[in-house]
Design a protein around this motif. Structure first.
Motif, PDB file in Angstrom:
ATOM      1  N   ASP A  64      -3.241 -27.593  33.592  1.00 13.93           N
ATOM      2  CA  ASP A  64      -3.842 -26.448  34.279  1.00 13.93           C
ATOM      3  C   ASP A  64      -4.535 -25.543  33.262  1.00 13.93           C
ATOM      4  O   ASP A  64      -3.973 -24.542  32.799  1.00 13.93           O
TER       5      ASP A  64
ATOM      6  N   TRP B 244     -11.462 -20.885  29.721  1.00 13.18           N
ATOM      7  CA  TRP B 244     -10.303 -20.171  29.144  1.00 13.18           C
ATOM      8  C   TRP B 244     -10.162 -20.512  27.652  1.00 13.18           C
ATOM      9  O   TRP B 244     -10.009 -19.629  26.817  1.00 13.18           O
TER      10      TRP B 244
ATOM     11  N   THR C 109     -10.123 -18.819  22.249  1.00 10.91           N
ATOM     12  CA  THR C 109      -9.900 -19.408  20.913  1.00 10.91           C
ATOM     13  C   THR C 109     -11.187 -19.787  20.178  1.00 10.91           C
ATOM     14  O   THR C 109     -11.165 -19.921  18.955  1.00 10.91           O
TER      15      THR C 109
ATOM     16  N   ASP D  23       0.021 -23.320  26.717  1.00  7.03           N
ATOM     17  CA  ASP D  23      -0.143 -22.270  25.696  1.00  7.03           C
ATOM     18  C   ASP D  23      -0.422 -22.870  24.315  1.00  7.03           C
ATOM     19  O   ASP D  23      -1.065 -22.234  23.475  1.00  7.03           O
TER      20      ASP D  23
ATOM     21  N   LEU E 141       7.205 -19.834  15.325  1.00  9.74           N
ATOM     22  CA  LEU E 141       6.311 -20.984  15.181  1.00  9.74           C
ATOM     23  C   LEU E 141       7.112 -22.097  14.528  1.00  9.74           C
ATOM     24  O   LEU E 141       7.405 -22.040  13.334  1.00  9.74           O
TER      25      LEU E 141
ATOM     26  N   MET F 241       5.349 -22.248  19.894  1.00 10.80           N
ATOM     27  CA  MET F 241       4.728 -21.056  19.289  1.00 10.80           C
ATOM     28  C   MET F 241       4.746 -19.876  20.244  1.00 10.80           C
ATOM     29  O   MET F 241       4.458 -20.029  21.437  1.00 10.80           O
TER      30      MET F 241
ATOM     31  N   GLN G 222       1.329 -14.606  20.916  1.00 12.76           N
ATOM     32  CA  GLN G 222       0.914 -13.221  20.639  1.00 12.76           C
ATOM     33  C   GLN G 222       1.513 -12.683  19.343  1.00 12.76           C
ATOM     34  O   GLN G 222       0.861 -11.927  18.617  1.00 12.76           O
TER      35      GLN G 222
ATOM     36  N   ASN H  54      -8.112 -19.679  15.182  1.00  9.76           N
ATOM     37  CA  ASN H  54      -8.619 -19.045  16.390  1.00  9.76           C
ATOM     38  C   ASN H  54      -9.745 -18.095  15.991  1.00  9.76           C
ATOM     39  O   ASN H  54      -9.564 -17.222  15.135  1.00  9.76           O
TER      40      ASN H  54
ATOM     41  N   ARG I 242     -10.951 -15.640  17.505  1.00  8.36           N
ATOM     42  CA  ARG I 242     -10.694 -14.218  17.797  1.00  8.36           C
ATOM     43  C   ARG I 242      -9.914 -13.546  16.673  1.00  8.36           C
ATOM     44  O   ARG I 242     -10.097 -12.356  16.386  1.00  8.36           O
ATOM     45  N   ILE I 243      -9.013 -14.305  16.023  1.00 13.76           N
ATOM     46  CA  ILE I 243      -8.254 -13.737  14.893  1.00 13.76           C
ATOM     47  C   ILE I 243      -9.228 -13.333  13.783  1.00 13.76           C
ATOM     48  O   ILE I 243      -9.132 -12.251  13.194  1.00 13.76           O
TER      49      ILE I 243
ATOM     50  N   ASN J 223      -7.387 -26.515  15.720  1.00 15.27           N
ATOM     51  CA  ASN J 223      -6.524 -26.132  14.598  1.00 15.27           C
ATOM     52  C   ASN J 223      -5.871 -27.392  14.028  1.00 15.27           C
ATOM     53  O   ASN J 223      -5.076 -28.036  14.712  1.00 15.27           O
TER      54      ASN J 223
HETATM   55  N1  ACO Z   1      -5.383 -22.358  29.915  1.00 13.21           N
HETATM   56  C1  ACO Z   1      -5.409 -21.420  30.885  1.00 13.21           C
HETATM   57  N2  ACO Z   1      -4.615 -20.337  30.891  1.00 13.21           N
HETATM   58  C2  ACO Z   1      -3.755 -20.208  29.861  1.00 13.21           C
HETATM   59  C3  ACO Z   1      -3.668 -21.153  28.812  1.00 13.21           C
HETATM   60  C4  ACO Z   1      -4.534 -22.264  28.881  1.00 13.21           C
HETATM   61  N3  ACO Z   1      -4.535 -23.210  27.934  1.00 13.21           N
HETATM   62  N4  ACO Z   1      -2.718 -20.736  27.942  1.00 13.21           N
HETATM   63  C5  ACO Z   1      -2.237 -19.577  28.421  1.00 13.21           C
HETATM   64  N5  ACO Z   1      -2.842 -19.256  29.594  1.00 13.21           N
HETATM   65  C6  ACO Z   1      -2.623 -18.103  30.442  1.00 13.21           C
HETATM   66  C7  ACO Z   1      -1.227 -17.562  30.332  1.00 13.21           C
HETATM   67  O1  ACO Z   1      -0.354 -18.285  31.163  1.00 13.21           O
HETATM   68  C8  ACO Z   1      -1.409 -16.133  30.792  1.00 13.21           C
HETATM   69  O2  ACO Z   1      -1.442 -16.115  32.192  1.00 13.21           O
HETATM   70  P1  ACO Z   1      -0.766 -14.902  33.011  1.00 13.21           P
HETATM   71  O3  ACO Z   1      -1.519 -13.671  32.582  1.00 13.21           O
HETATM   72  O4  ACO Z   1      -1.003 -15.301  34.423  1.00 13.21           O
HETATM   73  O5  ACO Z   1       0.662 -14.901  32.584  1.00 13.21           O
HETATM   74  C9  ACO Z   1      -2.812 -15.782  30.285  1.00 13.21           C
HETATM   75  O6  ACO Z   1      -3.475 -17.038  30.018  1.00 13.21           O
HETATM   76  C10 ACO Z   1      -2.825 -14.968  29.023  1.00 13.21           C
HETATM   77  O7  ACO Z   1      -1.903 -15.560  28.120  1.00 13.21           O
HETATM   78  P2  ACO Z   1      -1.658 -14.954  26.686  1.00 13.21           P
HETATM   79  O8  ACO Z   1      -0.609 -15.749  26.000  1.00 13.21           O
HETATM   80  O9  ACO Z   1      -1.499 -13.469  26.806  1.00 13.21           O
HETATM   81  O10 ACO Z   1      -3.066 -15.265  26.035  1.00 13.21           O
HETATM   82  P3  ACO Z   1      -3.659 -14.679  24.714  1.00 13.21           P
HETATM   83  O11 ACO Z   1      -4.858 -13.902  25.013  1.00 13.21           O
HETATM   84  O12 ACO Z   1      -2.587 -14.067  23.846  1.00 13.21           O
HETATM   85  O13 ACO Z   1      -4.143 -16.027  23.990  1.00 13.21           O
HETATM   86  C11 ACO Z   1      -3.464 -17.542  22.266  1.00 13.21           C
HETATM   87  C12 ACO Z   1      -3.205 -17.026  23.677  1.00 13.21           C
HETATM   88  C13 ACO Z   1      -4.867 -18.138  22.220  1.00 13.21           C
HETATM   89  C14 ACO Z   1      -2.464 -18.635  21.921  1.00 13.21           C
HETATM   90  C15 ACO Z   1      -3.358 -16.351  21.276  1.00 13.21           C
HETATM   91  O14 ACO Z   1      -2.131 -15.670  21.480  1.00 13.21           O
HETATM   92  C16 ACO Z   1      -3.445 -16.788  19.859  1.00 13.21           C
HETATM   93  O15 ACO Z   1      -4.505 -17.164  19.392  1.00 13.21           O
HETATM   94  N6  ACO Z   1      -2.351 -16.719  19.079  1.00 13.21           N
HETATM   95  C17 ACO Z   1      -2.327 -17.157  17.723  1.00 13.21           C
HETATM   96  C18 ACO Z   1      -2.321 -18.622  17.732  1.00 13.21           C
HETATM   97  C19 ACO Z   1      -2.510 -19.199  16.366  1.00 13.21           C
HETATM   98  O16 ACO Z   1      -3.276 -18.749  15.574  1.00 13.21           O
HETATM   99  N7  ACO Z   1      -1.779 -20.244  16.131  1.00 13.21           N
HETATM  100  C20 ACO Z   1      -1.840 -20.969  14.964  1.00 13.21           C
HETATM  101  C21 ACO Z   1      -1.068 -20.323  13.901  1.00 13.21           C
HETATM  102  S1  ACO Z   1      -0.305 -21.278  12.728  1.00 13.21           S
HETATM  103  C22 ACO Z   1      -0.720 -22.774  12.877  1.00 13.21           C
HETATM  104  O17 ACO Z   1      -1.863 -23.001  12.704  1.00 13.21           O
HETATM  105  C23 ACO Z   1       0.294 -23.828  13.228  1.00 13.21           C
END
Ligand code: ACO
Length: 327
Positions: free
Chosen positions: A27, A32, A37, A153, A192, A217, A220, A257, A259-260, A284
């Motif tokens: 889903d 999105w 990202t 996620d 993580l 992970m 947020q 990401n 956005r980061i 990633n």
């Molecule tokens: N598709 C559709 N909807 C989604 C998805 C998806 N793949 N994933 C999450 N959603 C939904 C959630 O369920 C949530 O829905 P809700 O509001 O109905 O509850 C909504 O989107 C918002 O979810 P958030 O988790 O608040 O989304 P956010 O804007 O925080 O983005 C993300 C999520 C992209 C993971 C962000 O938090 C992020 O980039 N975090 C850092 C990730 C990162 O850098 N990771 C790597 C680090 S280390 C390494 O590289 C291993």
């Protein structure tokens, strides 16, 4: 004496999975994933292809460009979050054997997505100390095989690939590596992780599921950490070397990401064009992402001798770090 990046190489699996492909099995949507990202595609290793297989192919490219044979290597440092085996043997040893690097020591280094930064600094120090003359550092990952496909996620964020560099003694004053900044905050270990299968949460026959061992992970928490440390690292690296952002040709960050990085660029008032990105195509790839990006920039002719390249990474541990490479 100092050390320099003598060559770079990468290997990316051919199979490409688009955001639309993922939206057919979970889903999610292209809209999105792209808007949250910047990721559009990721490349996926076929089942049976391992982290060592990808690493060996990336290493061969780097060796050829360095004008060296595998026998010229005295050390192999491999960084990965997805080793061929749990704990031991080191995946670096599998690569050593596949390459025929009969004169090399080999070990893995675990520092999450910051692994490549940790490893190149260790390689540099081994050369300065006289322990080694030619070090292969390779970041390699098969993250799609540790992704929980029921967890949208995380499952959309990761891809597979490998990037390698050969580090040797500097030949002149122009091409050398500065000392890295290497940091950690283990209080964030559980945001993580791959939880089960180790000693703390052992594999229990009949109880432990694949998803217990998959990548977990808290997005947020990682997001906030990543923006903060990327901003701090870039500022500190530039100030420490008495440089300005205009002296830096490229910032090549860990490709997690968009956005980061946009948030960090905004805080630092640095134009986003200073950052080299390719996460749109590869997603990633954890500890492989920086050398894969570096390799692509090199192949596109965007890096030339004398350029100052600033690298930053962050990831599981939590760890973070950065350095400046004088190409
Ligand atoms: N598709 C559709 N909807 C989604 C998805 C998806 N793949 N994933 C999450 N959603 C939904 C959630 O369920 C949530 O829905 P809700 O509001 O109905 O509850 C909504 O989107 C918002 O979810 P958030 O988790 O608040 O989304 P956010 O804007 O925080 O983005 C993300 C999520 C992209 C993971 C962000 O938090 C992020 O980039 N975090 C850092 C990730 C990162 O850098 N990771 C790597 C680090 S280390 C390494 O590289 C291993």
């Amino acid at each position: 004496m100092n050390a320099y990046i003598r060559s770079v190489g990468a290997f990316i699996p051919e199979k490409r999975v688009t955001n639309d492909d993922l939206s057919k099995v979970m889903d999610t949507s292209d809209e999105w994933i792209k808007s949250h990202t910047g990721i559009e595609n990721r490349h996926v290793a076929e089942i049976g292809v391992t982290t060592a297989d990808l690493a060996t192919k990336a290493a061969k490219v780097a060796l050829e460009r360095a004008g060296l044979t595998a026998e010229d290597l005295d050390m192999i440092i491999l960084t990965t979050a997805t080793p061929d085996y749990i704990g031991f043997p080191a995946t670096a040893c599998i690569v050593q054997d596949k390459l025929g690097a009969t004169n090399a020591g080999a070990f893995d280094m675990v520092a999450g997505c910051t692994g490549f930064i940790y490893a190149i600094d260790n390689a540099k120090n081994m050369i300065i100390a006289g322990t080694a003359k030619n070090v292969l550092v390779v970041g390699s990952e098969v993250l799609t095989q540790v992704s929980n496909m029921q967890d949208r996620d995380t499952a959309v964020l990761f891809g597979d690939g490998s990037g390698a560099v050969i580090i040797s003694e500097s030949l002149d004053d122009e091409s050398y590596m500065e000392h890295a900044i290497l940091k950690s905050d283990g209080s964030g270990a559980e945001v993580l992780m791959r939880k089960s299968g180790g000693i703390k949460y052992p594999f229990v026959d009949g109880e432990t599921t694949f998803n217990d061992t998959a990548l977990y992970m808290e997005g947020q928490a990682v997001y906030k950490f990543a923006v903060k440390v990327n901003t701090e690292l870039i500022k500190e690296l530039i100030e420490r070397s008495n440089l300005t952002i205009n002296d830096i040709s490229w910032i090549i960050p860990h490709q997690a990401n968009m956005r980061i990085l946009q948030a960090a660029a905004k805080r630092l008032k640095i134009p986003i064009e200073k950052f080299y990105f390719n996460l749109m195509e590869y997603a990633n790839t954890s500890s492989a992402s920086i050398p894969i990006a570096m390799n692509e920039a090199y192949e596109k002719g965007k890096i030339k001798k004398g350029d100052k390249i600033l690298l930053t990474g962050f990831g599981a541990g939590l760890t973070y770090g950065g350095t400046i490479i004088n190409w």
